[in-house]
Design an enzyme around this catalytic site. Structure first.
Site, PDB file in Angstrom:
ATOM      1  N   GLU A 119       1.044  -1.273   0.054  1.00 25.38           N
ATOM      2  CA  GLU A 119       0.392   0.067   0.220  1.00 25.38           C
ATOM      3  C   GLU A 119       0.736   1.492   0.195  1.00 25.38           C
ATOM      4  O   GLU A 119       0.602   2.805   0.783  1.00 25.38           O
ATOM      5  CB  GLU A 119      -0.822  -0.030   1.556  1.00 25.38           C
ATOM      6  N   GLU A 176      -6.687  -8.210  -1.617  1.00 22.23           N
ATOM      7  CA  GLU A 176      -7.062  -7.621   0.240  1.00 22.23           C
ATOM      8  C   GLU A 176      -8.186  -7.100  -0.464  1.00 22.23           C
ATOM      9  O   GLU A 176      -9.232  -6.620  -1.363  1.00 22.23           O
ATOM     10  CB  GLU A 176      -7.168  -6.372   0.948  1.00 22.23           C
TER      11      GLU A 176
END
Length: 716
Positions: A359, A431
């Site tokens: 991320e 995710e």
């Protein structure tokens, strides 16, 4: 290699005097955690220290003329190793192994003092640290330590992979020609080769490594000048990411998986081999996953070994979480990639390298380097990098996207064309769900059912469009975190199971996608008091049965089948209640769900009023092996009614009493949260027997007998 996990001493705060062997210290065995933590309100300060480990090492007398190394499989997070007070190694990553050559620092037949100064703090100089992190990183020598005795001339960096299903391509660093033998699972030689540099070995009848039959082979390498012998395990398999998905051995496979941290209640990262393997077994056989992502760092080789054995595909990645530091920090991250690939590349289960900090923002210079390192060290696998960004710079082979777009009413997943900048490259959901719908074990059934449905909707949408290579749900189990994340008790309730790996209804969704065993779980207890106005509304059945016959008080009401799903092998089945029925004030109903496959009854579940509670306990293994490392068993506990329904509203106190030749890990009294809990039993250095008794005041006790055997010192 000789494992040296016993006879260590530990101090919470390092001193130079401790490193010289002075002063008192606590005796410990490895794997070891700096400080045990509670389930709730865990404080990272409890393990944020610069601690010390030491032990006396008896150097074998027959090592004259040989080279000696110490290997540390996991030291969290910055380690300096001393031999007799002299520094011989420094390592700056808590998730990869490192070696220290001690040949010139010890005397064959003598004794040496090994000491480790270990910085367990969140030191911003090294990944993953530098900013907030949504997980705890613990501390300690939490994996094995080995003594490796090698000849003067030795093989290094042995690597094998299969460019096709009948060829083993081998390379190694060695000071001369090497003879290679490929052995099948029975130890029979299936192919041979010899040479320097890269060598191809043909195995005409090789059995492919696949999901359902993960055939493993052993490569044995013998240095012709010097006789050094090394071996590694591998599989004949091809793994390709194409624009329309993932292909294993030429067959398209949807990667249906979960993310996994490497933590356990109380002890953090520090568990032995058996529990690492148990997690792989749970993922494959209880949750019917085809894949797992080792978020957010490389994990134990025992876990990866079991993924190899079970046929569970793996996406592994370098340590990191959002933050990218300065140039020195990036240099260390590049070294972490190098170590990760070199140490893990023989595992056939690994199909994808994560070479981008999870991320993080785009950084072309940095990620050009990480990609180049991975491709240079392993030409057989694709690279990826997990991001939350749409149309991010794509330097990797696969665009991995954390898709948290689903909110319950909208589409399950974003379209590839709306996220991925290159339609010719593969696209994967790394995710989903997680923090978008935290669910505690004790939450109402409507909340727990909805968590399961959200996982189902995302997986269904990703499978249906034909452009997603797979989807990894967040995540396998609940886990402790920092104060900046999670609930008020510093726990992220994002798992499809609880801390102890007890299943929530979302686990039943994943399980229902497999065919190994019959699965039928009702997403509601069918009790009217759980719902506004007494109207149950729509409940769901998570099953791999073809259809479900529904009975109310013995009367057949309907035959239920999946509806509204586009691609799932077994979509959750809705159970629609008659909203005109006046339920309040009537007699409580008993509901029976008969699951049928090919017209035959395979599983029946009843939901109805009950006052008969009992404990169910399942143990990972009751035969423990004590030796050069302790063994440890996981005990999962559920409070259930007479129909097997978890009593999630009964937070009963439970006690754990252990007698005999083992010790309890964690408290001896706890509360069953959502009707579930657990504990751990650890060996203490001797053979014998131990008996665990689990009690509540409202049920009969459960008694588990553990048999403990002594095994010989292990060598690898």
């Amino acid at each position: 290699m000789i494992r040296i996990d016993n006879d260590w001493q530990f101090v919470f705060s390092w001193t130079d005097a401790f490193g010289r062997g002075e002063g008192e210290a606590r005796s410990v065995r490895l794997p070891h955690t700096v400080s045990e933590i509670p389930l709730h309100y865990a404080d990272p300060a409890s393990y944020a220290t610069v601690c010390g480990y030491r032990r006396r090492l008896a150097v074998p007398a027959d090592t004259a003329g040989k080279r000696l190394f110490l290997q540390f499989d996991g030291a969290a997070h910055i380690a300096t190793v001393y031999i007799n007070g002299e520094a011989c190694a420094h390592h700056r990553c808590g998730y990869t192994a490192f070696r220290a050559e001690i040949t010139d620092l010890v005397v064959p037949g003598g004794e040496a003092l090994v000491a480790v100064k270990l910085d367990c703090t969140e030191n911003p100089a090294v990944p993953p640290f530098g900013h907030n992190i949504d997980y705890l990183t613990f501390g300690g020598l939490y994996r094995d330590v080995w003594l490796d005795v090698r000849p003067e001339k030795m093989i290094e960096e042995l690597f094998v992979y299969a460019p096709d299903l009948n060829t083993a391509r081998v390379s190694c660093a060695a000071p001369g020609p090497v003879r290679y033998e490929v052995l099948d699972g029975s130890g029979v030689v299936a192919g041979v080769g010899e040479g320097t540099g890269e060598v191809d070995i043909t195995v005409p009848d090789a059995v492919p490594w696949d999901l359902d039959r993960p055939a493993l082979y052993t490569l044995r390498a013998t240095l012709l000048d010097g006789g050094d012998v090394q071996q590694t395990t591998f599989g004949f398999r091809t793994a390709q990411f194409r624009a329309d998905g993932f292909y294993l051995n030429g067959r398209k496979v949807f990667l249906r998986g979960l993310n996994r941290h490497q933590s356990w209640p109380y002890v953090g990262y520090a568990v032995p081999e058996a529990l690492q393997r148990e997690d792989a077994r749970i993922l494959k056989h209880e949750l019917a996953c085809t894949a797992v992502r080792t978020s957010h760092y490389p994990q134990s080789h025992y876990f990866l070994d079991e993924c190899d054995r079970q046929g569970l595909l793996v996406f592994t990645e370098l340590p990191g979480w959002q933050h990218v530091g300065d140039e020195a920090w990036k240099d260390q991250a590049c070294e972490n990639v190098r170590e990760m690939v070199l140490q893990y590349r023989d595992h056939p289960s690994i199909i994808l390298w994560g070479v981008r900090i999870n991320e993080s923002l785009d950084d072309d210079g940095f990620y050009t380097r990480t990609n180049a390192i991975a491709h240079a060290l392993d030409p057989s696998r694709c690279t990826s990098g997990v991001r939350y960004l749409e149309h991010s710079r794509l330097l990797e082979d696969v665009y991995a996207y954390n898709d948290f777009s689903h909110t319950g009413e909208n589409a399950g997943a974003r379209r590839k064309q709306d996220v991925c900048p290159d339609s010719d490259k593969a696209f994967i959901i790394s995710e989903c769900n997680g923090h978008m719908y935290p669910t505690k074990p004790s939450d109402p059934w409507s909340q727990r059912q909805e968590q399961a449905l959200r996982h189902a909707r995302v997986i269904d949408a990703a499978m249906a469009d034909g452009e997603h290579a797979g989807a990894f749900g967040w995540c396998m189990f609940d886990y402790p975190t920092h104060q900046d994340f999670g609930s008020g008790d510093r726990v992220c309730y994002h798992g499809v199971t609880d801390f102890f790996r007890n299943p929530k209804p979302a686990a039943a969704f994943y399980a229902s996608q497999g065919e190994e065993r019959p699965v039928l779980e009702v997403g509601s207890p069918m009790a009217i008091g759980d719902y506004p106005g007494g109207h149950i509304g729509t409940a769901y059945v998570f099953t791999n049965a073809d259809e479900v016959d529904l009975y109310k008080d013995g009367e057949h009401m309907s035959t239920l089948r999946p509806a509204g799903w586009k691609a799932l092998a077994h979509g959750p089945i809705p159970v629609e209640e008659d909203r005109d029925a006046n339920n309040w004030g009537g007699c409580a109903a008993s509901w029976r769900f008969d699951g049928k496959k090919d017209g035959k009854l395979v599983l029946s579940v009843t939901r109805g009023p009950s006052v008969k509670l009992h404990l169910e306990a399942s143990v990972s293994h009751a035969h423990l092996a004590e030796g050069d490392v302790y063994d440890m068993a996981a005990v999962r506990v559920r409070l259930v009614d007479e129909y097997g329904c978890t009593a999630c509203y009964a937070p009963l106190p439970v006690t754990y009493a252990l007698e005999g030749d083992a010790e309890l890990v964690g408290p001896d009294a706890a509360v069953l949260e959502g009707g579930m809990g657990g504990t751990y039993v650890r060996t203490v250095g001797c053979a014998g027997k131990a008996v665990l008794t689990i009690r509540t005041q409202q049920t009969e006790s459960v008694r588990i007998v553990f048999h403990i055997s002594k095994k010989e010192e292990e060598k690898q």
